[in-house]
Design an enzyme around this catalytic site. Structure first.
Site, PDB file in Angstrom:
ATOM      1  N   ASP A 100      -8.753   0.603   7.691  1.00 59.59           N
ATOM      2  CA  ASP A 100      -9.005   1.910   7.645  1.00 59.59           C
ATOM      3  C   ASP A 100     -10.171   2.298   8.678  1.00 59.59           C
ATOM      4  OD1 ASP A 100      -6.699   2.183   6.025  1.00 59.59           O
ATOM      5  OD2 ASP A 100      -7.718   3.563   4.646  1.00 59.59           O
TER       6      ASP A 100
ATOM      7  N   GLN B 272       3.100  -6.895  21.327  1.00 62.12           N
ATOM      8  CA  GLN B 272       1.988  -7.802  20.431  1.00 62.12           C
ATOM      9  C   GLN B 272       2.783  -8.522  19.697  1.00 62.12           C
ATOM     10  OE1 GLN B 272      -1.268  -5.098  18.879  1.00 62.12           O
ATOM     11  NE2 GLN B 272      -0.824  -6.089  17.035  1.00 62.12           N
TER      12      GLN B 272
ATOM     13  N   GLU C 139       2.109   5.784   7.164  1.00 62.44           N
ATOM     14  CA  GLU C 139       3.678   6.088   6.832  1.00 62.44           C
ATOM     15  C   GLU C 139       4.192   7.270   7.318  1.00 62.44           C
ATOM     16  OE1 GLU C 139       4.697   3.353   5.733  1.00 62.44           O
ATOM     17  OE2 GLU C 139       2.920   2.308   5.288  1.00 62.44           O
TER      18      GLU C 139
ATOM     19  N   THR D  71       2.415   1.395  24.314  1.00 62.51           N
ATOM     20  CA  THR D  71       1.581   0.519  23.352  1.00 62.51           C
ATOM     21  C   THR D  71       1.782  -0.633  24.039  1.00 62.51           C
ATOM     22  OG1 THR D  71       3.584   0.653  22.065  1.00 62.51           O
ATOM     23  CG2 THR D  71       1.825   2.028  21.498  1.00 62.51           C
TER      24      THR D  71
ATOM     25  N   THR E 193      -3.446   4.827   5.328  1.00 66.10           N
ATOM     26  CA  THR E 193      -2.116   4.191   4.860  1.00 66.10           C
ATOM     27  C   THR E 193      -1.248   5.388   4.859  1.00 66.10           C
ATOM     28  OG1 THR E 193      -3.163   2.696   3.405  1.00 66.10           O
ATOM     29  CG2 THR E 193      -0.958   3.418   2.873  1.00 66.10           C
TER      30      THR E 193
ATOM     31  N   LEU F 260       0.739  -1.077   0.114  1.00 64.18           N
ATOM     32  CA  LEU F 260       0.083   0.086   0.130  1.00 64.18           C
ATOM     33  C   LEU F 260       0.832   1.327   0.020  1.00 64.18           C
ATOM     34  CD1 LEU F 260      -2.667  -0.924   2.630  1.00 64.18           C
ATOM     35  CD2 LEU F 260      -2.322  -1.631   0.258  1.00 64.18           C
ATOM     36  N   GLY F 261       2.000   1.216   0.642  1.00 66.02           N
ATOM     37  CA  GLY F 261       2.828   2.357   0.978  1.00 66.02           C
ATOM     38  C   GLY F 261       4.113   2.144   1.812  1.00 66.02           C
TER      39      GLY F 261
ATOM     40  N   HIS G  28       5.980   6.411  10.454  1.00 63.39           N
ATOM     41  CA  HIS G  28       7.214   5.869  10.182  1.00 63.39           C
ATOM     42  C   HIS G  28       8.198   7.202   9.964  1.00 63.39           C
ATOM     43  CE1 HIS G  28       6.444   1.940  10.388  1.00 63.39           C
ATOM     44  NE2 HIS G  28       5.689   1.712   9.212  1.00 63.39           N
TER      45      HIS G  28
END
Length: 424
Positions: A301, A271, A241, A268, A237, A197-198, A244
């Site tokens: 989403d 996981q 990104e 968080t 998406t 996706l990206g 990041h």
């Protein structure tokens, strides 16, 4: 065939096998794989990324949300649409819809914010970061913040030249040159393929001219083409990104097979691996309830709805440490203030990357040189030896400068310009 050419061919052959194997993983996000690819071609980037990441971590550990939150930072964005078919040449309205999503998600004004489970609500964060399409281009002229360029390459966002350059980032290679990454967040919207996706670049993990966000046009924004591709049709998406780009990792960390690794953020939960679809809370992993609704997971989403205060601390640290120029840009307004309107030529540096001498081309429109400086991504200044200065060129000995991403700033009677280069 000389030895240098032979080495290039062998290196690219090995790298092509590497790319084929990682693209075959069908990962929705390609950020970590891209960082590894960049380090393969440019080993110095791995060290640069680790140094910057450590500085950001130190900042985040000392971040106090009650005292260090500040006025909202607005990041100027330029969107480069690189298309092969007409359908990939998305409308301005689709671009604007993505900017709208970023602003809502990063300010916690998204309509599904109320879906964050009650036990995670205390950790949900307003990043105090907003985004705008740039209104001033690098020459000081008015712009829509959107560029468009046709290409002959299919899946251009995963097409590489022999030297490892990503084609989509270079006009000469069939893509579109990015704008100064110290002042703009570059987003390339171009077909990727392979189920990706990206992807976004972590601070220090890429060459300056390939630093930014890369999104397939099918998953960018909330209108137009995107409507045909649920469940990735709500702009998350790009939200993921950009995370990041601000040094946020996947919520499960880099290892999706164990509970010993995580994203380095305290609030968080651990996981084991990525989530998918839109699970019903609670879901258990590593003995705790998962935060699958976090933007840095892989859920659909409509299921993503929050970042955390710990992630905010990392993102604000990234702006303070590695992307300072984006905090101080004022190119979303209508008046160019960082470069004069009559500055139609840009300074350029070569060779880039360099290991010894750096030559700066001085446009006549800059006027008389008043001063210059070299600094790194942390703002530390260096004073390389000046070996030559003419009306057209300034040469510097940079052999003793540290490896990695550096910036050269020229100050003249007609304004200032900054250009990045890589020391290897």
């Amino acid at each position: 065939m000389n030895l240098r050419t032979l080495f290039t061919v062998l290196f690219f052959t090995q790298s092509a096998f590497f790319f084929q194997s990682i693209f075959a993983q069908n990962e929705p996000c390609f950020a970590e794989e891209m960082a590894r690819k960049n380090a393969l071609f440019h080993p110095e980037l791995a060290e640069s990324r680790e140094e910057i990441h450590a500085k950001i971590t130190e900042f985040a550990q000392n971040f106090d949300k009650t005292t260090q939150s500040r006025a909202v930072v607005t990041i100027p964005v330029v969107v480069h649409i690189v298309y092969r078919s007409a359908v990939e040449n998305i409308a301005d309205s689709q671009v604007q819809s993505q900017i709208d999503v970023l602003n809502k998600d990063y300010r916690r004004q998204n309509t599904n914010a109320t879906n964050t489970p009650a036990e995670f609500q205390p950790f949900a964060a307003d990043f105090e970061i907003e985004f705008c399409l740039a209104k001033i281009d690098p020459t000081g002229k008015a712009t829509t913040g959107i560029t468009r360029r046709a290409t002959t390459y299919d899946n251009v966002s995963q097409s590489y030249a022999l030297n490892g350059d990503l084609r989509v980032c270079h006009t000469a290679l069939g893509g579109a040159d990015g704008w100064n990454p110290a002042k703009y967040l570059n987003i390339w919207v171009a077909k990727i393929g392979s189920g990706i996706l990206g992807f976004g670049t972590f601070p220090g993990s890429s060459q300056p001219d390939e630093d930014g966000i890369f999104i397939d046009p099918r998953y960018f924004g909330t209108t137009g083409l995107t409507l045909q591709y649920p469940p990735n049709h709500l702009g998350r998406t790009c939200t993921h990104e950009v995370g990041h780009f601000l040094d946020l990792y996947h919520i499960w960390g880099n290892d999706s097979e164990s509970c010993t690794d995580d994203d380095g953020v305290g609030d968080t939960p651990k996981q084991r691996g990525p989530s998918s679809g839109c699970p019903v809370h609670p879901q258990l992993s590593c003995g705790v309830k998962t935060m699958f609704m976090n933007y840095m997971d892989y859920t659909s989403d409509n299921c993503m709805n929050s970042f955390t205060e710990g992630q905010k601390a990392r993102a604000r640290g990234t702006l303070q440490v590695a992307r300072v120029g984006l905090m101080n840009s004022n190119i979303c307004g209508s008046v160019p203030i960082f470069e004069p309107e009559n500055l139609v030529e840009k300074i350029s540096v070569f060779p880039n990357p360099t290991s010894g001498e750096l030559t700066v081309r001085l446009p006549k429109s800059m006027g008389a040189v008043k001063n210059w400086q070299v600094f790194d991504v942390l703002g530390k200044k260096f004073t390389p030896t000046q070996s030559n200065l003419t009306d057209e060129f300034l040469s510097l000995d940079v052999e003793n400068l540290p490896f990695g991403l550096l910036f050269f700033q020229l100050i003249s009677e007609n304004g200032s310009q900054t250009v990045s280069f890589l020391k290897n």
